[in-house]
Design an enzyme around this catalytic site. Structure first.
Site, PDB file in Angstrom:
ATOM      1  CB  CYS A  31     -10.095  83.375  58.473  1.00 15.30           C
ATOM      2  SG  CYS A  31     -10.280  84.491  59.854  1.00 15.30           S
TER       3      CYS A  31
ATOM      4  CD  GLU B 213      -9.779  80.358  53.911  1.00 13.40           C
ATOM      5  OE1 GLU B 213      -8.566  80.283  53.655  1.00 13.40           O
ATOM      6  OE2 GLU B 213     -10.229  80.876  54.942  1.00 13.40           O
TER       7      GLU B 213
ATOM      8  CE  LYS C  24       4.382  91.484  54.948  1.00  6.91           C
ATOM      9  NZ  LYS C  24       3.508  91.761  53.758  1.00  6.91           N
TER      10      LYS C  24
ATOM     11  CD  GLU D  22      -7.460  83.876  62.290  1.00  7.68           C
ATOM     12  OE1 GLU D  22      -7.784  82.957  61.506  1.00  7.68           O
ATOM     13  OE2 GLU D  22      -7.747  85.066  62.125  1.00  7.68           O
TER      14      GLU D  22
HETATM   15  P1  NDP Z   1      -0.857  84.987  52.573  1.00  3.69           P
HETATM   16  O1  NDP Z   1      -0.866  83.952  53.645  1.00  3.69           O
HETATM   17  O2  NDP Z   1       0.109  84.830  51.473  1.00  3.69           O
HETATM   18  O3  NDP Z   1      -0.592  86.433  53.204  1.00  3.69           O
HETATM   19  C1  NDP Z   1      -0.821  86.794  54.541  1.00  3.69           C
HETATM   20  C2  NDP Z   1       0.323  87.681  55.032  1.00  3.69           C
HETATM   21  O4  NDP Z   1       1.537  86.919  55.048  1.00  3.69           O
HETATM   22  C3  NDP Z   1       0.608  88.863  54.111  1.00  3.69           C
HETATM   23  O5  NDP Z   1       1.076  89.958  54.864  1.00  3.69           O
HETATM   24  C4  NDP Z   1       1.720  88.314  53.242  1.00  3.69           C
HETATM   25  O6  NDP Z   1       2.472  89.319  52.621  1.00  3.69           O
HETATM   26  C5  NDP Z   1       2.531  87.549  54.252  1.00  3.69           C
HETATM   27  N1  NDP Z   1       3.411  86.527  53.713  1.00  3.69           N
HETATM   28  C6  NDP Z   1       3.316  85.876  52.531  1.00  3.69           C
HETATM   29  N2  NDP Z   1       4.333  85.008  52.388  1.00  3.69           N
HETATM   30  C7  NDP Z   1       5.097  85.114  53.503  1.00  3.69           C
HETATM   31  C8  NDP Z   1       6.297  84.478  53.952  1.00  3.69           C
HETATM   32  N3  NDP Z   1       6.904  83.557  53.229  1.00  3.69           N
HETATM   33  N4  NDP Z   1       6.791  84.830  55.147  1.00  3.69           N
HETATM   34  C9  NDP Z   1       6.182  85.759  55.906  1.00  3.69           C
HETATM   35  N5  NDP Z   1       5.065  86.405  55.525  1.00  3.69           N
HETATM   36  C10 NDP Z   1       4.511  86.077  54.351  1.00  3.69           C
HETATM   37  O7  NDP Z   1      -2.305  85.132  52.020  1.00  3.69           O
HETATM   38  P2  NDP Z   1      -2.706  85.740  50.608  1.00  3.69           P
HETATM   39  O8  NDP Z   1      -2.849  87.184  50.785  1.00  3.69           O
HETATM   40  O9  NDP Z   1      -1.797  85.318  49.517  1.00  3.69           O
HETATM   41  O10 NDP Z   1      -4.089  85.021  50.373  1.00  3.69           O
HETATM   42  C11 NDP Z   1      -4.115  83.685  49.883  1.00  3.69           C
HETATM   43  C12 NDP Z   1      -5.205  82.889  50.534  1.00  3.69           C
HETATM   44  O11 NDP Z   1      -5.005  82.869  51.934  1.00  3.69           O
HETATM   45  C13 NDP Z   1      -6.602  83.454  50.389  1.00  3.69           C
HETATM   46  O12 NDP Z   1      -7.174  83.031  49.221  1.00  3.69           O
HETATM   47  C14 NDP Z   1      -7.287  82.900  51.587  1.00  3.69           C
HETATM   48  O13 NDP Z   1      -7.759  81.612  51.306  1.00  3.69           O
HETATM   49  C15 NDP Z   1      -6.212  82.837  52.619  1.00  3.69           C
HETATM   50  N6  NDP Z   1      -6.235  83.953  53.553  1.00  3.69           N
HETATM   51  C16 NDP Z   1      -6.638  83.728  54.814  1.00  3.69           C
HETATM   52  C17 NDP Z   1      -6.692  84.770  55.703  1.00  3.69           C
HETATM   53  C18 NDP Z   1      -7.164  84.587  57.080  1.00  3.69           C
HETATM   54  O14 NDP Z   1      -7.600  85.551  57.694  1.00  3.69           O
HETATM   55  N7  NDP Z   1      -7.070  83.402  57.629  1.00  3.69           N
HETATM   56  C19 NDP Z   1      -6.349  86.121  55.312  1.00  3.69           C
HETATM   57  C20 NDP Z   1      -5.851  86.250  53.972  1.00  3.69           C
HETATM   58  C21 NDP Z   1      -5.818  85.191  53.147  1.00  3.69           C
HETATM   59  P3  NDP Z   1       2.060  89.761  51.128  1.00  3.69           P
HETATM   60  O15 NDP Z   1       0.762  90.441  51.248  1.00  3.69           O
HETATM   61  O16 NDP Z   1       3.145  90.671  50.750  1.00  3.69           O
HETATM   62  O17 NDP Z   1       2.013  88.523  50.311  1.00  3.69           O
END
Ligand code: NDP
Length: 533
Positions: A347, A444, A238, A313
């Site tokens: 990250c 972050e 996904k 992660e």
């Molecule tokens: P999310 O954790 O919301 O998204 C990461 C992935 O999880 C996306 O594919 C998202 O889908 C999916 N997701 C969201 N909610 C659910 C759920 N309930 N069950 C299963 N999958 C889910 O990150 P965001 O994109 O909202 O970013 C928010 C913050 O997260 C950023 O500001 C940053 O601080 C952090 N982040 C950290 C990352 C890392 O590499 N550690 C990467 C990205 C973000 P969808 O895109 O449809 O919401």
């Protein structure tokens, strides 16, 4: 946003103006522009004589990569059982270019019934084809995928920059090559699993449900798919809502490589719908998640007691630690690469600069001078250093944390630069006068924002570096090997870079402690996450 909002001035007298294409001729930091013969090619270049550190600054002409290599379709379906199909409920959304807000394509949004179908076909493919197949045969498919990624690398790089906003220099030189490298690396393991140290007959888990974020869309897909497939699992992936396009092109590559139907399935759509249904599905034996700590915690709570294998992660707030004996030229580049690579949407970004007090003023001054030379703008321009922020919500989060930093008393600085008219942009930003308690030192930000903190002794550096809920990465800059080892043994971080930062290799395990998650991706350790061991 008005035009004046987009012109970011720090108000400092000593800054260097960020050059924009076509702006040669303006006075830059008091330096005079002259016409000069280029010493190598004999062409006449318009040069800015020098900044106040006597460095000659070139006025770069635009060098945009052509987007004609990308054949965008008006709409994309879900990739299930080797074919693209419409979602059962017919829902769709639009993905846009964050640098221009132009709509790129309409994307299918999977619902629970699509998840059911994808998991069912993945389960069947695992039981009947992929699981029983010899490791050597699986390896052939993975090598094929790796080679096609290389063959189609320009197309993938342009598409990644269009959908994500990252500079083409990074998608071309980092994301795509690393994605291919992961498939090559794990193809090499596929027929050697019994020698990997997990017992004589390591078994796959079954179906892996993999949820990935938007910051490295293709690379994260490769990090998830390659080890899972090498170990004999099948996958339902996904991608993030805002960056589905390279995962869908990868699905096309999977078709081109003639992987058996159902071995890899790609479900685009909302995390709260498709993502949640996928990880909760009883047919999924392994959940691999990369994303925010917040969602990671929710998933952990909801999956507790289900017996599923998990790797997480999550976020980070890495310390990049510079000692007074560090090679400063390299350290400045390492600081820039640590926090401004991928607009800081990383990250493991080195978002906290811990600098020894005796050299703090020098380092900050040199850093500011270097930042003034960064080029921000069109992600497809090969000269661009900083691209667009991936989405409006992320830009808003960066803005609000930066405002909070100022309100808490830290001193904000950015080079003067003009932000593009459309799209989501944030200038490179440095905060000095940051205290450990400030939110910008603890949370972050996931953007191009650096918090500078000083220390006097190695013990103080360790204490400050570890003063965070995260534990993903750290960097140490010093000429003493013994000090690097001393620090690495005390830093609570899954990865410690020595005199470097943000270096990735498929053979090297990557992952965190504490609220940065658990489990490792990459290397032999990355296989363990996909074996029933
Ligand atoms: P999310 O954790 O919301 O998204 C990461 C992935 O999880 C996306 O594919 C998202 O889908 C999916 N997701 C969201 N909610 C659910 C759920 N309930 N069950 C299963 N999958 C889910 O990150 P965001 O994109 O909202 O970013 C928010 C913050 O997260 C950023 O500001 C940053 O601080 C952090 N982040 C950290 C990352 C890392 O590499 N550690 C990467 C990205 C973000 P969808 O895109 O449809 O919401």
């Amino acid at each position: 946003m008005t035009k004046s909002d987009r012109t970011h001035k720090s108000g400092l007298a000593d800054e260097t103006e960020l050059l924009q294409p076509g702006e040669a001729g303006e006075e830059v930091n008091g330096a005079e522009e002259v016409e000069r013969k280029h010493p190598l090619v004999g062409a006449t270049d318009r040069l800015v004589t020098a900044d106040r550190h006597d460095r000659v600054l070139f006025d770069y002409s635009p060098a945009p990569e052509s987007r004609s290599i990308v054949h965008l379709q008006p709409s994309y379906g879900l990739f299930i059982d080797g074919e693209f199909a419409e979602p059962v409920d017919g829902h769709a959304y639009k993905t846009e270019n964050p640098a221009t807000e132009e709509v790129l394509a309409e994307i299918a949004a999977a619902g629970a019934r699509d998840v059911d179908r994808a998991v069912e076909v993945a389960g069947r493919a695992q039981q009947t084809v992929w699981g029983p197949m010899s490791g050597a045969e699986r390896a052939k498919y993975l090598f094929r995928v790796a080679r096609i990624i290389q063959e189609r690398s320009r197309e993938l790089a342009v598409l990644e920059s269009l959908d994500n906003g990252k500079p083409i220099r990074e998608s071309r030189d980092v994301d795509v090559p690393l994605a291919a490298a992961h498939f090559f690396y794990y193809a090499g393991w596929a027929d050697k699993l019994e020698y990997a140290g997990f017992g004589p007959h390591p078994a796959p888990i079954g179906v892996a449900g993999q949820v990935i974020p938007w910051n490295f869309p293709l690379m994260m897909a490769a990090w998830k798919l390659a080890p899972a497939l090498a170990a004999g699992n099948t996958c339902v992936l996904k991608p993030a809502t805002t960056t589905p396009l390279t995962a869908l092109l990868l699905a096309e590559i999977i078709q081109q490589a003639e992987l058996p139907p159902g071995v890899v399935n790609v479900l685009t759509g909302a995390g709260s719908v498709a993502g949640a249904a996928l990880v909760a599905h009883p047919g999924v034996g392994k959940v691999a998640f990369t994303g925010s700590t917040e969602v990671g915690k929710d998933l952990l709570l909801s999956l507790a007691g289900t017996g599923k294998h998990l790797t997480m992660e999550l976020g980070g707030k890495a310390a990049n630690i510079v000692f007074e004996d560090a090679p400063l030229d390299q350290a400045i580049e390492g600081i820039v690469n640590g926090i401004f690579f991928n607009q800081g949407e990383v990250c493991c970004a080195g978002s906290r600069l811990l600098v020894q007090e005796s050299i703090a003023d020098t380092v900050v001054e040199r850093l500011k001078n270097r930042l003034a030379t960064l080029r921000m703008g069109d992600p497809l321009d090969k000269n661009t250093d900083l691209g667009a922020i991936n989405n409006a919500a992320q830009l808003e989060k960066i803005r609000s944390l930066v405002e909070e930093g100022e309100a808490e008393g830290a001193v904000r600085w950015s080079p003067s630069c003009t932000l593009p008219e459309h799209g989501y942009w944030f200038p490179p930003t440095v905060f000095t006068g940051v205290s450990q308690a400030h939110r910008i030192a603890q949370e972050e930000i996931f953007g191009p924002v650096l918090s500078v903190i000083t220390f006097r002794t190695p013990e103080e550096a360790v204490a400050k570096a570890n003063n965070t809920v995260y534990g993903l990465s750290a960097g140490v800059w010093t000429e003493k090997g013994s000090r690097i080892l001393w620090m690495a043994g005390r830093l609570h971080a899954g990865v410690v870079w020595a005199n470097s930062f943000n270096r990735f290799d498929p053979a090297s395990p990557f992952g965190g402690y504490r609220e940065s998650g658990f489990g490792r991706e990459g290397g032999r350790q990355g296989l363990a996450a996909y074996l029933d061991v």
